[in-house]
Design a protein around this motif. Structure first.
Motif, PDB file in Angstrom:
ATOM      1  N   SER A  64       0.845  -1.195   0.000  1.00  0.00           N
ATOM      2  CA  SER A  64       0.000   0.000   0.000  1.00  0.00           C
ATOM      3  C   SER A  64       0.879   1.244   0.000  1.00  0.00           C
ATOM      4  N   PHE A  65       0.390   2.305  -0.660  1.00  0.00           N
ATOM      5  CA  PHE A  65       1.228   3.464  -0.933  1.00  0.00           C
ATOM      6  C   PHE A  65       0.467   4.774  -0.755  1.00  0.00           C
ATOM      7  N   PHE A  66       1.242   5.852  -0.560  1.00  0.00           N
ATOM      8  CA  PHE A  66       0.763   7.229  -0.688  1.00  0.00           C
ATOM      9  C   PHE A  66       1.511   7.853  -1.861  1.00  0.00           C
ATOM     10  N   THR A  67       0.829   8.665  -2.659  1.00  0.00           N
ATOM     11  CA  THR A  67       1.552   9.478  -3.628  1.00  0.00           C
ATOM     12  C   THR A  67       2.359  10.521  -2.864  1.00  0.00           C
ATOM     13  N   THR A  68       3.385  11.071  -3.501  1.00  0.00           N
ATOM     14  CA  THR A  68       4.257  12.034  -2.823  1.00  0.00           C
ATOM     15  C   THR A  68       4.247  13.417  -3.465  1.00  0.00           C
ATOM     16  N   TYR A  69       3.594  13.546  -4.607  1.00  0.00           N
ATOM     17  CA  TYR A  69       3.475  14.863  -5.244  1.00  0.00           C
ATOM     18  C   TYR A  69       2.016  15.175  -5.563  1.00  0.00           C
ATOM     19  N   GLY A  70       1.131  14.805  -4.642  1.00  0.00           N
ATOM     20  CA  GLY A  70      -0.267  15.138  -4.780  1.00  0.00           C
ATOM     21  C   GLY A  70      -1.097  14.043  -5.429  1.00  0.00           C
ATOM     22  N   ALA A  71      -2.405  14.137  -5.229  1.00  0.00           N
ATOM     23  CA  ALA A  71      -3.324  13.135  -5.769  1.00  0.00           C
ATOM     24  C   ALA A  71      -3.386  13.165  -7.283  1.00  0.00           C
ATOM     25  N   GLU A  72      -2.997  14.298  -7.888  1.00  0.00           N
ATOM     26  CA  GLU A  72      -3.046  14.393  -9.345  1.00  0.00           C
ATOM     27  C   GLU A  72      -2.087  13.422 -10.019  1.00  0.00           C
ATOM     28  N   ILE A  73      -1.131  12.880  -9.282  1.00  0.00           N
ATOM     29  CA  ILE A  73      -0.266  11.839  -9.838  1.00  0.00           C
ATOM     30  C   ILE A  73      -1.112  10.652 -10.293  1.00  0.00           C
ATOM     31  N   VAL A  74      -2.137  10.320  -9.521  1.00  0.00           N
ATOM     32  CA  VAL A  74      -3.044   9.231  -9.897  1.00  0.00           C
ATOM     33  C   VAL A  74      -4.048   9.696 -10.941  1.00  0.00           C
ATOM     34  N   SER A  75      -4.716  10.811 -10.680  1.00  0.00           N
ATOM     35  CA  SER A  75      -5.803  11.235 -11.572  1.00  0.00           C
ATOM     36  C   SER A  75      -5.295  11.531 -12.981  1.00  0.00           C
ATOM     37  N   ASP A  76      -4.143  12.175 -13.094  1.00  0.00           N
ATOM     38  CA  ASP A  76      -3.590  12.460 -14.420  1.00  0.00           C
ATOM     39  C   ASP A  76      -3.187  11.173 -15.137  1.00  0.00           C
ATOM     40  N   ALA A  77      -2.586  10.245 -14.388  1.00  0.00           N
ATOM     41  CA  ALA A  77      -2.082   9.013 -15.004  1.00  0.00           C
ATOM     42  C   ALA A  77      -3.200   8.130 -15.536  1.00  0.00           C
ATOM     43  N   VAL A  78      -4.347   8.133 -14.857  1.00  0.00           N
ATOM     44  CA  VAL A  78      -5.450   7.284 -15.305  1.00  0.00           C
ATOM     45  C   VAL A  78      -6.392   8.018 -16.258  1.00  0.00           C
ATOM     46  N   GLY A  79      -6.081   9.292 -16.550  1.00  0.00           N
ATOM     47  CA  GLY A  79      -6.749   9.944 -17.662  1.00  0.00           C
ATOM     48  C   GLY A  79      -7.913  10.857 -17.358  1.00  0.00           C
ATOM     49  N   PHE A  80      -7.994  11.394 -16.148  1.00  0.00           N
ATOM     50  CA  PHE A  80      -9.016  12.425 -15.944  1.00  0.00           C
ATOM     51  C   PHE A  80      -8.392  13.629 -15.261  1.00  0.00           C
ATOM     52  N   TYR A  81      -8.923  14.806 -15.591  1.00  0.00           N
ATOM     53  CA  TYR A  81      -8.317  16.046 -15.140  1.00  0.00           C
ATOM     54  C   TYR A  81      -9.386  16.937 -14.514  1.00  0.00           C
ATOM     55  N   ASP A  82      -8.939  17.755 -13.570  1.00  0.00           N
ATOM     56  CA  ASP A  82      -9.841  18.670 -12.885  1.00  0.00           C
ATOM     57  C   ASP A  82      -9.034  19.898 -12.501  1.00  0.00           C
ATOM     58  N   ASP A  83      -9.549  21.073 -12.790  1.00  0.00           N
ATOM     59  CA  ASP A  83      -8.814  22.305 -12.487  1.00  0.00           C
ATOM     60  C   ASP A  83      -8.510  22.443 -11.005  1.00  0.00           C
ATOM     61  N   TYR A  84      -9.390  21.897 -10.137  1.00  0.00           N
ATOM     62  CA  TYR A  84      -9.191  22.020  -8.699  1.00  0.00           C
ATOM     63  C   TYR A  84      -8.403  20.841  -8.118  1.00  0.00           C
ATOM     64  N   GLY A  85      -8.228  19.779  -8.918  1.00  0.00           N
ATOM     65  CA  GLY A  85      -7.532  18.601  -8.420  1.00  0.00           C
ATOM     66  C   GLY A  85      -6.031  18.770  -8.492  1.00  0.00           C
ATOM     67  N   THR A  86      -5.499  19.701  -7.737  1.00  0.00           N
ATOM     68  CA  THR A  86      -4.074  19.997  -7.779  1.00  0.00           C
ATOM     69  C   THR A  86      -3.537  20.254  -6.376  1.00  0.00           C
ATOM     70  N   SER A  87      -2.303  19.844  -6.161  1.00  0.00           N
ATOM     71  CA  SER A  87      -1.652  20.066  -4.864  1.00  0.00           C
ATOM     72  C   SER A  87      -0.868  21.374  -4.842  1.00  0.00           C
ATOM     73  N   ILE A  88      -0.883  22.113  -5.949  1.00  0.00           N
ATOM     74  CA  ILE A  88      -0.167  23.395  -5.994  1.00  0.00           C
ATOM     75  C   ILE A  88      -0.809  24.376  -5.027  1.00  0.00           C
ATOM     76  N   CYS A  89       0.016  25.040  -4.246  1.00  0.00           N
ATOM     77  CA  CYS A  89      -0.462  26.028  -3.277  1.00  0.00           C
ATOM     78  C   CYS A  89      -0.407  27.409  -3.910  1.00  0.00           C
ATOM     79  N   SER A  90      -1.558  28.070  -4.017  1.00  0.00           N
ATOM     80  CA  SER A  90      -1.618  29.433  -4.554  1.00  0.00           C
ATOM     81  C   SER A  90      -1.952  30.403  -3.428  1.00  0.00           C
ATOM     82  N   SER A  91      -1.398  31.602  -3.503  1.00  0.00           N
ATOM     83  CA  SER A  91      -1.557  32.563  -2.409  1.00  0.00           C
ATOM     84  C   SER A  91      -1.925  33.934  -2.944  1.00  0.00           C
TER      85      SER A  91
END
Length: 287
Positions: free
Chosen positions: A130-157
């Motif tokens: 069992s694993f955790f991604t290390t650069y955000g959940a988008e590592i999984v979502s992008d790899a399996v082929g779906f995208y979401d503008d809010y599905g990002t671990s980037i921190c905006s200020s």
């Protein structure tokens, strides 16, 4: 008692002497006793090094987890130096972001079992770790082929507040934080429950991410190569298969440190952890 007996029989059935990359020793002073179980691989990098052994790999998504972000070897640039969630090297603060917790399953090329007769290819006989991604959940979502503008671990200020994807009861949400670093200790409010993103992630209950008939192992020296800042921004187009894209940015989770978040769907993660603790003489909570 019946569960324990069945688990022991399963472990015995899976045991097999191997000398593959899965047995690279990560623990000074003792060997990982689990390396002799056929379907155990210690970490994501070991699976990647042994991709040629697999006919197929599958992931089962479990939940959102607020966990360490980045490789832990470099300053990821936007976590501040104010103490925060977990003290890090030279007083810096380890980044935490919304990562994906998942379990990995595989069918090896020498498997004696026919996956076509199983109700699911993701079962206790094919479970790897069992694993955790290390650069955000988008590592999984992008790899399996779906995208979401809010599905990002980037921190905006915007100066006084910062925004990124967070976790709430195992679900992904869009959160605001006081300050500029998206520090979990300074959570302010939730602005979006990201229902569509959660639904898309939850659909990955046994998603194939590696098929040896479609992909060939990317020729990289994974033992020596480090995660660069470019890769932290998602620059991993060179990885041909979803498995490579996901596993390169994942780490095996620790069930002692994350007892509720680290997936253990078949009781094997707990068993492997106890074996490590028995061999080392100390708790994996401090690993």
């Amino acid at each position: 008692m019946m569960f324990l007996r069945s688990l022991v029989l399963l472990i015995v059935a899976l045991a097999k002497d191997v000398t593959a990359e899965k047995c690279t020793n990560h623990y000074p002073g003792f060997e990982d006793p689990n390396c002799y179980y056929k379907m155990y691989w210690a970490d994501a990098v070991n699976v990647l090094q042994d991709l040629s052994q697999f006919k197929a790999l599958y992931i089962k998504y479990h939940s959102c987890v607020w966990s360490a972000y980045g490789s832990g070897e470099e300053d990821n640039g936007n976590c501040g130096e104010d103490g925060g969630e977990d003290y890090w090297y030279m007083g810096r603060t380890q980044c935490f972001r919304a990562n994906a917790a998942y379990s990995l399953y595989g069918v090896t090329k020498d498997s004696k079992y026919n996956p076509s007769v199983w109700k699911s290819k993701c079962n206790k006989w094919t479970y790897i770790n069992s694993f955790f991604t290390t650069y955000g959940a988008e590592i999984v979502s992008d790899a399996v082929g779906f995208y979401d503008d809010y599905g990002t671990s980037i921190c905006s200020s915007n100066g006084n507040y910062s925004t990124t994807m967070g976790c709430s009861a195992g679900k992904f949400v869009k959160d605001n934080f006081k300050g500029t670093w998206c520090n979990g200790q300074y959570y302010f409010n939730t602005t979006d429950t990201l229902d569509d993103y959660n639904h898309a992630m939850e659909n990955n209950q046994c998603t194939k991410v590696w098929d040896s008939s479609q992909y060939s192992k990317n020729n990289r020296n994974l033992q020596e190569e480090e995660h660069s800042s470019d890769e932290a921004q998602g620059d991993y187009e060179g990885y041909g298969s979803p498995a490579e894209k996901i596993l390169y940015f994942s780490r095996a989770c620790n069930i002692r440190q994350y007892p509720d978040e680290c997936p253990d769907p078949h009781g094997l993660k707990e068993y492997y952890t106890k074996m490590l603790e028995k061999a080392s003489g100390w708790s994996m909570a401090y690993a």
